[in-house]
Design an enzyme around this catalytic site. Structure first.
Site, mmCIF file in Angstrom:
data_model
loop_
_atom_site.group_PDB
_atom_site.id
_atom_site.type_symbol
_atom_site.label_atom_id
_atom_site.label_comp_id
_atom_site.label_asym_id
_atom_site.label_seq_id
_atom_site.Cartn_x
_atom_site.Cartn_y
_atom_site.Cartn_z
ATOM 1 N N ALA A 173 0.788 -1.230 0.000
ATOM 2 C CA ALA A 173 0.000 0.000 0.000
ATOM 3 C C ALA A 173 0.821 1.281 0.000
ATOM 4 O O ALA A 173 0.260 2.363 0.079
ATOM 5 C CB ALA A 173 -0.920 0.013 1.231
ATOM 6 N N ASN A 174 2.127 1.185 -0.105
ATOM 7 C CA ASN A 174 2.949 2.395 0.000
ATOM 8 C C ASN A 174 3.192 3.094 -1.333
ATOM 9 O O ASN A 174 3.732 4.199 -1.371
ATOM 10 C CB ASN A 174 4.304 2.064 0.643
ATOM 11 C CG ASN A 174 5.132 1.109 -0.202
ATOM 12 O OD1 ASN A 174 4.762 -0.043 -0.350
ATOM 13 N ND2 ASN A 174 6.229 1.577 -0.751
ATOM 14 N N GLY A 228 1.940 3.199 -5.912
ATOM 15 C CA GLY A 228 1.121 2.699 -7.009
ATOM 16 C C GLY A 228 -0.360 2.598 -6.701
ATOM 17 O O GLY A 228 -0.935 3.415 -5.985
ATOM 18 N N ILE A 229 -0.986 1.552 -7.244
ATOM 19 C CA ILE A 229 -2.437 1.433 -7.095
ATOM 20 C C ILE A 229 -2.830 1.088 -5.661
ATOM 21 O O ILE A 229 -3.943 1.412 -5.231
ATOM 22 C CB ILE A 229 -3.036 0.422 -8.104
ATOM 23 C CG1 ILE A 229 -2.561 -1.004 -7.834
ATOM 24 C CG2 ILE A 229 -2.713 0.827 -9.521
ATOM 25 C CD1 ILE A 229 -3.224 -2.028 -8.739
ATOM 26 N N GLY A 230 -1.932 0.460 -4.923
ATOM 27 C CA GLY A 230 -2.228 0.182 -3.520
ATOM 28 C C GLY A 230 -2.382 1.462 -2.723
ATOM 29 O O GLY A 230 -3.321 1.617 -1.928
ATOM 30 N N TYR A 275 5.829 -15.173 -13.999
ATOM 31 C CA TYR A 275 4.878 -14.112 -13.657
ATOM 32 C C TYR A 275 3.469 -14.499 -14.095
ATOM 33 O O TYR A 275 2.515 -14.394 -13.305
ATOM 34 C CB TYR A 275 5.283 -12.799 -14.317
ATOM 35 C CG TYR A 275 4.312 -11.665 -14.047
ATOM 36 C CD1 TYR A 275 4.201 -11.121 -12.773
ATOM 37 C CD2 TYR A 275 3.487 -11.173 -15.056
ATOM 38 C CE1 TYR A 275 3.297 -10.099 -12.507
ATOM 39 C CE2 TYR A 275 2.580 -10.153 -14.800
ATOM 40 C CZ TYR A 275 2.493 -9.611 -13.526
ATOM 41 O OH TYR A 275 1.587 -8.601 -13.274
#
Length: 327
Positions: free
Chosen positions: A51-52, A54-56, A204
């Site tokens: 969450a630090n 980008g989209i998070g 991936y």
């Protein structure tokens, strides 16, 4: 006046305006579906992994604006705390917390869950957002291939350890951030850990396919509990996800290709929209085992519908993460 008009109508200026306008409209079009419904998340508890940035980070920001209590679960506490303080200052929501979670370590996952349960007795939405992409071959602390270990195994254990709180808080939701790359994936049942051979791209894609197989299998297991689980593709987003992809660290990409691709990339805020939609939209109450993109229901690849492979992956994941004994 006539000179100004002539300047504006000269071919070079006119073409520049046309191209600039086309790029502007292309960029806006490529941002995809947007979640625009008003919701009040006061009193609800969320966990967002990775969450630090980008989209998070954008997902946390939006939930914070709506009054939710959010646990930002991150490996890098310095970056996580900076992001948290920024979001708190912007939203005036003080119920945003940063906590250590390293998805490449089963011990770290168990410690995070134990700490969370000491602080909270409810969890309404778990957003499995964190991920790594196209890594050189490396292993997690527990010996898993890094992409499968972080993207799937880590979230598999995290989710299962939190199921009791999610069930207690029902109706509740689990959101799994997968990728369109799942359509190119295959679960290598004979070499799941990529020990015999390794391809960054294949590993991936396998991990992203695993996300959807996990989602579908978990949805079946949670039937009747009022806990739903759905997967999604966020789009092609301009984030740090490709930081381990050697090609994207070349000067060619940094100083040329990235600028060419800019009009077709989503911003992190736009990339977060489907996560927010899957987490908050009341129209999805009771909807489970599905896959979304651009805030719309989408079909998955045939390999993602293979229930036999889904059960195989689930059983292997239980063994690898220690949820069941291998003895």
């Amino acid at each position: 006046m006539s000179c100004c008009l002539c300047s504006l109508l000269c071919p070079s200026v006119l073409w520049a305006a046309i191209i600039g306008g086309a790029i502007y409209f292309l960029k806006n079009y490529m941002q995809g579906g947007q979640f625009q419904k008003d919701t009040d998340e006061t009193g609800k508890v969320f966990i967002v992994t990775g969450a630090n940035t980008g989209i998070g980070k954008e997902t946390v920001r939006e939930i914070a604006k709506r009054g939710g209590t959010v646990y930002m679960a991150c490996r890098d506490m310095n970056r996580c705390e900076r992001a948290r303080l920024e979001i708190v200052a912007e939203t005036n929501n003080k119920n945003i917390f940063s906590r250590v979670l390293d998805l490449s370590s089963l011990d770290s996952i168990r410690e995070f869950v134990a700490g969370f349960k000491k602080e909270q007795d409810k969890l309404h939405v778990l957003i499995n957002n964190a991920g790594v992409m196209r890594c050189p071959k490396t292993l997690t602390k527990d010996g898993f291939e890094q992409q499968l270990g972080v993207n799937h195994m880590g979230h598999f254990l995290l989710t299962n350890l939190l199921l009791d709180v999610l069930k207690k808080s029902a109706p509740s939701r689990i959101v799994v951030v997968s990728s369109l790359a799942h359509t190119r994936g295959a679960i290598n049942v004979d070499d799941l850990n990529s020990e015999r051979s390794y391809s960054e791209a294949d590993a991936y894609s396998q991990s992203k396919l695993a996300n959807i197989l996990f989602t579908r299998e978990l949805a079946k297991r949670l039937e009747g509990t009022r806990v739903t689980v759905n997967a999604l593709h966020p789009g092609v987003v301009d984030t740090e996800l490709a930081r381990n992809w050697a090609f994207f660290q070349t000067n060619f990409v940094k100083y040329f290709l990235k600028h060419i691709l800019w009009p077709v990339l989503k911003t992190p805020k736009s990339g977060a929209q489907t996560s927010i939609y899957a987490a908050l939209d009341r129209d999805l109450d009771g909807v489970t085992g599905m896959y979304f993109s651009d805030c719309k229901l989408k079909d998955v690849a045939p390999a993602a519908k293979d229930d036999k492979t889904g059960k195989f992956l689930w059983e292997e994941s239980e063994k690898w993460t220690g949820l069941v004994s291998t003895k």
